[in-house]
Motif scaffolding. Structure first.
Motif, short mmCIF file in Angstrom:
data_model
loop_
_atom_site.label_atom_id
_atom_site.label_comp_id
_atom_site.label_asym_id
_atom_site.label_seq_id
_atom_site.Cartn_x
_atom_site.Cartn_y
_atom_site.Cartn_z
N ASN A 211 -9.56 -15.29 76.43
CA ASN A 211 -10.41 -16.45 76.15
C ASN A 211 -11.88 -16.14 76.41
O ASN A 211 -12.77 -16.59 75.67
N HIS A 217 -12.66 -18.93 68.95
CA HIS A 217 -12.29 -20.28 69.38
C HIS A 217 -13.49 -21.21 69.55
O HIS A 217 -13.32 -22.41 69.72
N HIS A 222 -14.57 -25.97 71.10
CA HIS A 222 -15.69 -26.53 71.86
C HIS A 222 -16.60 -27.43 71.02
O HIS A 222 -17.80 -27.53 71.27
N ASP A 371 -11.09 -24.71 77.77
CA ASP A 371 -10.54 -23.35 77.77
C ASP A 371 -9.28 -23.28 78.63
O ASP A 371 -8.29 -22.65 78.25
FE LIG Z 1 -14.33 -21.21 75.55
#
Ligand SMILES: [Fe+2]
Ligand code: FES
Lengths: 426, 184
Positions: A211, A217, A222, A371
């Motif tokens: 991550n 991502h 986010h 996360d």
């Molecule tokens: Fe992140």
């Protein structure tokens, strides 16, 4: 999941499977949920690699110490009165009690509270109550607090290694050393800001390493943070940004992007305040004069997430974050992180640096909880591993194997991590 | 989880200096009702109404437990919000894309040991809290002291607005829920 005898003996080659011709890179999900794998990696990865302990600025004066847990061993990072900075095992040589039971402080010596053996700040044993109870073979000089077999620092970042046969730190760091340089060259003097973020997740540590290097991502996960940046700070993400992912050798990797946020060194945005604009821009000019414009851009304008294998992340984004990721079980991980800043910087700039860090990162930031939620959702989903066996880490393989540059949203950086992990486990 | 066995030597001071203790039970009782009402807004996720309890220059602070005495300009905090950023935090929490709070936690705030002082800036209150957070079948607890600075207001339905709200935790987030996606 309880240990299976099978995964004690399985070759990790069966778990990390790369097929270049087919364009696949797959990870057996057993590696993320099995306690026997956790035990193997504590010995083979955490028992053999160089692990980050702390930054020299955290113990500036003789006597200053920090208690740290590294590789599941309690340690004391202690500035001795002889001027040397040491890492000592935090375990009394008598019967094992923690000698230091507070997280930080300054001490000339420490007395174990159990039977009152006393050690000075170099680790030497200098007091044993009731001496006459020990015969002539009791060698007091050999009974000081022990140090891990290898302790070294690179540009102020202190590491230990519990394997006496390991290569030296500089060799170990391979290409990652250049990226630590980019952080260290930001200023003549860097310091860790007082205070630490300590948080945890019910998920495997490797999911958080992935991550921390995952450019893919950012936008989907986010969204709320980027909305916040746009609405509250007036900064918009450049969706056509040129990004990069690099394999730095020995399992280390880095992703480079150009984010919309301010960098105290040295990218001004309105979030830093109009009155700070001249000094941030002057800082950038200083970097150009000192290092030339190409390197100045890398130091001052490029955001990087660096992995120093296995579990140190240095995020050089809206400020520098040092993060360690430490497993306590296959399904539980502790994360500690600190802010590294220019020593002696303008107090207002320091305050804004801290504010923009904690808006994004940390256990109460606008991004990190999501996360952790993602990693925990993976861990929960991984219970299907007996039936749904493989995770896919193939993104960007076609670019990688055609010799083309990889992007931050590729998974080259994770493949670099997993290849190294596999080679250590076998 | 493997405990480190370390305990911080610092304990947060819950008593304001430079302030005179308020003994008038009418005032104390009104302060208690204000705190309970505030808690209910958070527990019921009525976040815009909660925001309206704040003064435009308010700050919302959560220090890290090791550095309870320090300043957000020089010490790493968990939260340091102005009204601009607190409103951003609330916007995020209201979004279904705040994944750590989607689905939402259920929280219950237990507030006790309420004490009140008159300071030159307004009413200083200190109260002991325990916030339970239930999510995914897991109950987490956050424990500490609330510090509220309340200033009188005339153009509002409430007697005071919050000028400063500081949440001094007794523990690190590592041992309580792992993260802090709710407002404390
Ligand atoms: Fe992140
Ligand atoms: S265990 Fe430390 S003095 Fe006995």
């Amino acid at each position: 999941m309880t240990p299976s005898t099978d995964s004690r003996n399985t070759s990790a080659k069966e778990w990390v499977v790369e097929d270049v011709a087919a364009g696949t890179f797959r990870i057996d999900r057993t590696t993320l949920i099995d306690e026997a794998v956790f035990e193997r990696e504590m010995a083979s990865v955490f028992g053999r690699c160089w692990l980050y302990v702390g930054h020299e600025s955290e113990i500036p004066k003789p006597g200053d110490f920090k208690a740290r847990d590294v590789g599941n061993r309690p340690l004391i990072f202690w500035h001795g009165h002889d001027g040397a900075k040491r890492v000592l095992y935090n375990s009394c040589r008598h019967r094992g009690a923690l000698v230091c039971r507070i997280p930080e402080g300054n001490a000339r010596g420490m007395s174990c509270f159990y039977h009152a053996w006393t050690y000075n700040s170099t680790g030497a044993l200098n007091g044993v109550p009731g001496d006459e109870g020990y015969g002539e073979h009791f060698d007091r000089a050999a009974m000081g607090l022990l140090s891990p077999p290898k302790v070294d620092n690179y540009r102020g970042f202190y590491f230990v290694c519990f394997d006496p046969g390991a290569v030296g730190l500089k060799t170990y760091l391979a290409g990652a050393a250049d990226y630590i340089d980019l952080v260290a060259d930001q200023a003549d003097d860097l310091e860790v800001v007082p205070g630490a973020h300590e948080y945890s997740m019910d998920a495997n540590w490797k999911l958080f390493v992935e991550n921390s290097l995952d450019g893919y991502h950012l936008l989907p996960l986010h969204k709320t943070y980027f909305t916040y940046l746009e609405e509250r700070e007036g900064n918009t993400l450049d969706r056509d940004d040129t990004t990069e992912a690099l394999d730095l050798g020995n399992g280390h990797a880095v992703i480079c992007v150009h984010g919309p946020w301010a960098r105290p060194v040295a990218r001004w945005t309105p979030a830093l305040g109009e009155h700070n604009r001249p000094q941030v821009e002057a800082k950038y000019q200083e970097l150009v004069e000192r290092y030339g414009s190409e390197r100045a851009q890398m130091i001052g304008l490029t955001d990087r997430n660096l992995l120093v294998f296995p579990n140190l992340i240095i995020n050089d984004i809206m400020g520098v974050v040092i993060r360690t990721i430490t497993p306590t079980a296959a399904g539980h991980t502790k994360i500690h992180q600190w802010s590294l800043a220019t020593a002696g910087e303008d107090p207002d700039l320091r305050a804004r640096r801290l504010d923009s860090y904690i808006a994004f990162q940390g256990p109460a930031g606008l991004a990190t909880p999501d996360d952790l939620e993602a990693c925990e959702a993976c861990q929960a989903g991984l219970r299907t591993a007996p039936d749904v066996t493989w995770s896919d880490i193939s993104r960007g393989m076609h670019r990688e194997h055609a010799g083309q540059p990889s992007m931050a949203s590729d998974e080259l950086q994770m493949r670099a991590f997993w290849r190294r992990w596999q080679s250590l486990l076998d | 989880m493997i405990p480190t066995g370390l305990t911080s030597a610092t304990i947060g001071h819950a008593t304001p200096s430079d302030a005179v203790r308020v003994r008038d039970t009418t005032v104390i009782s009104a302060v208690c009702q204000f705190l309970y009402d505030e808690a209910a807004l958070l527990d019921e996720w009525r976040l815009d109404e909660w925001l309206s309890l704040f003064h435009p220059d308010a700050v919302y602070l959560i220090p890290t437990p090791e550095d309870l005495s320090n300043d957000p300009a020089t010490t790493l905090h968990l939260v340091h919000d102005s009204m601009n950023t607190l409103a951003g935090r609330v916007d995020r929490l209201k979004s279904k894309h705040a994944h750590a709070e989607s689905p939402r936690s259920r929280t219950r705030r237990h507030i006790t040991n309420v004490r009140v002082w008159q300071s030159p800036d307004g009413l200083e209150t200190r109260s002991v809290f325990q916030v339970t957070r239930v999510r995914g079948g897991v109950v987490d607890r956050y424990v500490g002291v609330y510090e509220h600075l309340l200033v009188s207001t005339t153009d509002s339905d409430v007697p005071w607005l919050i000028k400063r709200r500081r949440v001094a935790l007794d523990h690190s987030i590592e041992s309580a829920g792992g993260q802090l996606s709710v407002l404390l």
